[in-house]
Design a protein around this motif. Sequence first.
Motif, mmCIF file in Angstrom:
data_model
loop_
_atom_site.group_PDB
_atom_site.id
_atom_site.type_symbol
_atom_site.label_atom_id
_atom_site.label_comp_id
_atom_site.label_asym_id
_atom_site.label_seq_id
_atom_site.Cartn_x
_atom_site.Cartn_y
_atom_site.Cartn_z
ATOM 1 N N VAL A 1 -18.790 -17.277 -55.436
ATOM 2 C CA VAL A 1 -18.452 -17.676 -56.799
ATOM 3 C C VAL A 1 -17.892 -19.088 -56.727
ATOM 4 O O VAL A 1 -16.793 -19.303 -56.201
ATOM 5 C CB VAL A 1 -17.429 -16.714 -57.416
ATOM 6 N N PRO A 2 -18.610 -20.080 -57.203
ATOM 7 C CA PRO A 2 -18.175 -21.472 -57.021
ATOM 8 C C PRO A 2 -16.889 -21.774 -57.772
ATOM 9 O O PRO A 2 -16.703 -21.336 -58.917
ATOM 10 C CB PRO A 2 -19.351 -22.281 -57.582
ATOM 11 N N PRO A 3 -15.974 -22.510 -57.137
ATOM 12 C CA PRO A 3 -14.746 -22.927 -57.826
ATOM 13 C C PRO A 3 -15.061 -23.976 -58.892
ATOM 14 O O PRO A 3 -16.156 -24.555 -58.925
ATOM 15 C CB PRO A 3 -13.895 -23.497 -56.698
ATOM 16 N N GLY A 4 -14.074 -24.233 -59.731
ATOM 17 C CA GLY A 4 -14.288 -25.129 -60.855
ATOM 18 C C GLY A 4 -14.627 -26.553 -60.466
ATOM 19 O O GLY A 4 -15.226 -27.292 -61.252
ATOM 20 N N ILE A 5 -14.284 -26.962 -59.249
ATOM 21 C CA ILE A 5 -14.502 -28.354 -58.824
ATOM 22 C C ILE A 5 -15.949 -28.609 -58.408
ATOM 23 O O ILE A 5 -16.361 -29.742 -58.175
ATOM 24 C CB ILE A 5 -13.536 -28.686 -57.666
ATOM 25 N N THR A 6 -16.754 -27.543 -58.332
ATOM 26 C CA THR A 6 -18.114 -27.613 -57.789
ATOM 27 C C THR A 6 -19.003 -28.558 -58.595
ATOM 28 O O THR A 6 -19.016 -28.522 -59.830
ATOM 29 C CB THR A 6 -18.740 -26.209 -57.774
ATOM 30 N N LYS A 7 -19.779 -29.399 -57.883
ATOM 31 C CA LYS A 7 -20.727 -30.326 -58.493
ATOM 32 C C LYS A 7 -22.124 -29.705 -58.527
ATOM 33 O O LYS A 7 -22.501 -28.935 -57.645
ATOM 34 C CB LYS A 7 -20.789 -31.636 -57.691
#
Length: 741
Positions: A207-213
């Motif tokens: 589950v990608p964190p919010g900072i993920t590009k």
Amino acid sequence: MQTLTHDADVTVIGGGPAGVAAAIAAARNGARVALINNRPVLGGNSSSEVRVWIVGATSHGAQKFARETGIMGELFLENQWRNPEGNPILWDHVVLDAVRAEENISLFLNTDVREVAATGPEGDRTIETVTGWQTGSEKLITFSSPIFIDCTGDGLVGHLAGARYMSGREDRAAFAEPWAPETADTEMLGSTILFYTKDTGAPVRFVPPGITKDIVAAGIPIHRHIDTAMNGCDYWWIEWGGELDAVDDNEAIRDELWGVVFGIWDHIKNSGEFDADTLTLEWVGTMPGKREYRRFVGDHVLTQHDILGQTGFTDNIGFGGWSIDLHPPGGVYSDAAGSRHLHGPGLYEIPFRSLYSVNVSNMLMAGRDISATHVAFGTTRVMATCAVTGEAAGTGAALAARHGVTPREIGRQHLTELQSTLVRQDASVVGVPWTDDADLALSASVSASSTLRVLEVAAGDEALPIGDRDFALLLPLDPRLDTVRIGVEAVAETIARVELWGTGNGMNHIPVDHVATLEVRVAQGRGVLEARFDHTPDAPADAVVIVRRNDDLSILVGDERPPYGVLGLLAREPGVLLADPQTNEWSAAELRRRSPRFEVRPDTAAYRPANVAGGFARPFGGPQLWASERAAGEEWIELRWDTARTVARIELVFNDDVDEDLINLHHHTTPFLVMPELVRDYRVEARVGGAWQVLTEVAGNRRRRRIHGVDQVITDAVRVVVTATNGDPRVMIAAVRVFES
């Protein structure tokens, strides 16, 4: 809070490979050293906090006989023994143990130097003290010493002291460098954050964190290779920040790099394009590994011309060999390739004048902040080369403290002592001969139990086609070359074009200077290609015999290791005839520790016993060592004097095959815990009253340099008797040095 002071002879700020090597070198030369590092572990970008593999002059094997010796070489060998898998945590402790082994070093971890007290006018500054805050212990520590070494990478200490520096890219006119931009700018190489993965054997979600590009939207997969088998520094190209200020914008750079890392992992895990169900993230770096910031100005600024032209310096204190390796400032968001490389024909020299400040009289620098242009920095910045400059700076600092002079005065008034000290401690110096009269070996006659004289390998049945690339054989010429015979297989009768080339200088191991060309008729079937050159060089040197590509011809090769100093080479491109030869155009990878079937006449003197006394202790225009014939039992080398001498110290340098590319982390593995060429079991004897007396005996050696202090003995002969190597069939010793005290 405690407020403390610490006095030393030499203060080293920065605990990366440069700072570690500087501290160890200064300590071994008698200085009391304070080593200050702002992180909890040593190793800088190579530590477990960043996990960049250490590369240097070997250039991942493109350079030949180029691995660093001295302190960096010791760390490579120790890591190979203790940590062949390249575990970054264990590497931290290889480095830490090396520092803690030195009684003269006081180590201050987690200590961030943020204040510098310096006096004097802008053109002649002197550092009085530096002050750092030690996190955790809540100590404010002020360090004083006559000599300081800035190994911080970013150059904070020198900057606060008022040292002149360069940053960004110089324009082409500044140093007439072809690779410099037309117009100067503030752009530089970016920073990188790496990550490790592992296979859990069971499905794992991400589950990608919010900072993920969104790296697909950014176009990154189009311009960069992504693979589930990649780990750590395989992703060296996760780079950004070259268009920003690497210090002022450090927090923003870190966040952007985190976003890219998680974006890459999100792409691997959730795009459906990869078989990655059971893979998980094991580690992600928390701080950017910086490549470039300040570069201090010294009495000499190293340039592109010095690197590629192999400028010879009277104050030569070390070598490099990595390519000029420049990256696009836009990093991962650039459409350009992640890097571009330019090799010279071989190694290059680094002058001592590039290791001290032009205007801060008591400051040396080592690592990525030495005096170099942005273009030259593209090669000097790699960490093994940083360690080379660190060892030289630390040695120079200890001498400066001992004599009560500045680093500049060491270079001008004590240069012979500096270079002699570096050579004696087996530092990474090439082309500086050992000539110290204190060494009794220089006045001895030298003999040996046996000596390798015939250059040949008789076995080899694998046919290596050379229809699409040229084959070459690197050979030592001492004193001459009459005939070379190479085992070949021809599918039809053919005419082979065979050439003889010189290497240009002792630092090179590829064809540079054309000597002769022959056309040789080769009969169909398996046989021998015989080339008669009748060539005598002006002095012992290396030479390269080339067999140009031929669709009808194969070279016969086998798994026997050729005599040390001989290499089989293959051109990376067909018909290599470059106006500016580059070492990476000739690959030794395919034939390292293998050999073509060949025979050279006449016999060679390149492995003479006298090589252990004086001269060079690493390949330079020849192997520069004594080698026995294939050992059938004990082999020995003996030094004898006309009259008895007092002996109290014997220093040995063994061969550890500096052609083998060792590395600290996971780039590649090497199948040897200990280099096979190293002498394993030996004893040192002295002849007293006509009988041999054992002075010391060693079993299980795995080091290149050994120092033996012995009870003073009056003797007319000393010998080293070798009973076993770590696997090589020949005994090889590069240097035997004997001292009265």
